[in-house]
Design an enzyme around this catalytic site. Structure first.
Site, short mmCIF file in Angstrom:
data_model
loop_
_atom_site.label_atom_id
_atom_site.label_comp_id
_atom_site.label_asym_id
_atom_site.label_seq_id
_atom_site.Cartn_x
_atom_site.Cartn_y
_atom_site.Cartn_z
N HIS A 125 0.82 -1.22 0.00
CA HIS A 125 0.00 0.00 0.00
C HIS A 125 0.86 1.28 0.00
O HIS A 125 0.32 2.36 -0.24
CB HIS A 125 -0.92 0.04 1.22
CG HIS A 125 -2.01 -0.99 1.18
ND1 HIS A 125 -2.85 -1.14 0.11
CD2 HIS A 125 -2.38 -1.94 2.09
CE1 HIS A 125 -3.70 -2.14 0.35
NE2 HIS A 125 -3.43 -2.65 1.54
N ASP A 162 -2.77 -10.54 -2.55
CA ASP A 162 -3.33 -10.02 -1.30
C ASP A 162 -4.80 -9.65 -1.54
O ASP A 162 -5.18 -9.29 -2.66
CB ASP A 162 -2.53 -8.78 -0.86
CG ASP A 162 -2.90 -8.29 0.52
OD1 ASP A 162 -2.19 -8.62 1.47
OD2 ASP A 162 -3.92 -7.56 0.64
N HIS A 164 -6.34 -7.12 -0.68
CA HIS A 164 -6.49 -5.69 -0.96
C HIS A 164 -5.68 -5.33 -2.22
O HIS A 164 -4.66 -5.96 -2.51
CB HIS A 164 -5.99 -4.85 0.22
CG HIS A 164 -6.68 -5.17 1.50
ND1 HIS A 164 -6.23 -6.15 2.36
CD2 HIS A 164 -7.80 -4.65 2.06
CE1 HIS A 164 -7.05 -6.22 3.40
NE2 HIS A 164 -8.01 -5.33 3.25
N ASP A 246 -4.27 -12.59 3.29
CA ASP A 246 -5.54 -12.19 3.91
C ASP A 246 -6.76 -12.52 3.06
O ASP A 246 -7.89 -12.22 3.45
CB ASP A 246 -5.52 -10.70 4.29
CG ASP A 246 -5.09 -9.81 3.16
OD1 ASP A 246 -4.85 -10.32 2.05
OD2 ASP A 246 -4.97 -8.59 3.39
ZN ZN Z 1 -4.26 -7.02 2.53
#
Ligand code: ZN
Length: 303
Positions: A125, A162, A164, A246
């Site tokens: 991120h 991931d 996200h 995740d």
């Molecule tokens: Zn994540």
């Protein structure tokens, strides 16, 4: 096969608030699992800190300096509502990036056949000049740029599974035709980016949004249809995987409902691709990246 496992020195302790999901317990769980007899064959090294000039391959120096200036001597300093600095955070973050660099070095020089980095804080991120989403330095991007600068890799593919979207990695390589970035992620979900229409200046961003509850079958189909053919066609010298886990069904922050078997399958698919490109090595960086190098001078992959 020689597989390198990179992990933190035991005294490095990046702290987050008590309620925080990204906490040291995650690494303790990984470390404890990897202490089992079935992993005794791993070559183990402690991660060293990445040099400042290596971080600067991705992040502007004023940004790096701003984090150094903000780091507390005690307690926590919030960067945003998810992301905070503790006294050990920069040491840990520089080692997360350092582990990615170290893994690339050892694989690209043939010292090991593949490598896995289990480190925190994570990185995908973190944008060029913005810490966010638990991330400070974009480890996989730093590894990619280092592979290019230090080892002459001309084409690098990054696969990010991931849950996200890897907005930071996309930010770094949006205009860079030497990097193919492929991401599967739940949408809508933090950070809000990652629509299929986001393709980069050179059509090298491949975003494959998934819906909550999609599960392993849809995930595998997404890789088979949208990601694996692009990676194969790119013919990369190195594949790095942002291997956040995740998307697992037990993770409390997302709902992609994947299982261990799905992650193993995805890993095997990438290994198979590289096997068809040529003969190769594999680097993996949990939470950060995972990589495969095509190297005609080395014997075949045999994990
Ligand atoms: Zn994540």
């Amino acid at each position: 096969m020689t597989t390198l496992l990179l992990s933190r020195p035991p005294w490095v302790d990046h702290q987050t608030p008590l309620w925080h999901p990204e906490r040291q317990d995650r690494m303790r769980a990984v470390e404890s699992a990897l202490e089992e007899e079935s992993f005794a064959w791993l070559v183990r090294e402690e991660a060293a800190e990445a040099a400042l000039q290596t971080l600067a391959l991705v992040h502007p120096e004023p940004y790096i300096q701003s984090l150094i200036d903000a780091a507390p001597l005690e307690g926590l300093v919030a960067i945003d509502e998810d992301t905070s600095l503790s006294p050990d955070t920069l040491d840990a973050a520089m080692r997360s990036a350092g582990a990615a660099v170290q893994a690339v070095d050892e694989v690209m020089t043939g010292k090991v056949r593949n490598a896995f980095s289990a480190m925190r804080p994570p990185g995908h991120h973190a944008e060029r000049a913005k810490a966010m989403g638990f991330c400070f330095f974009n480890n996989v991007s730093i590894a990619a740029r280092h592979a290019r600068k230090a080892h002459g890799a001309e084409r690098i593919a990054i696969v990010d599974w991931d849950a996200h979207h890897g907005n930071g990695t996309q930010d770094v390589f949006w205009s860079d035709a030497s990097v193919l970035f492929c991401s599967t992620h739940q949408m809508p979900l933090y950070p809000g980016t990652g629509a299929a229409s986001e393709r980069g200046e050179h059509d090298t961003m491949v975003n494959v949004p998934l819906r909550a509850g999609d599960g392993g079958e849809v995930f595998r189909e997404a890789l088979e249809v949208a990601v694996l053919p692009r990676v194969k066609a790119f013919s990369p010298d190195l594949i790095l995987i942002s291997a956040g886990f995740d998307a697992h069904w037990r993770d409390p922050l997302a709902d992609l409902e994947l299982t261990e078997a799905d992650f193993a399958w995805a890993t095997q698919q990438l290994m198979d691709i590289v096997f068809t490109i040529g003969q190769y090595n594999l680097v993996s960086m949990a939470l950060n990246s995972f990589g495969v190098q095509a190297d005609p001078g080395l014997p075949g992959f045999d994990i």
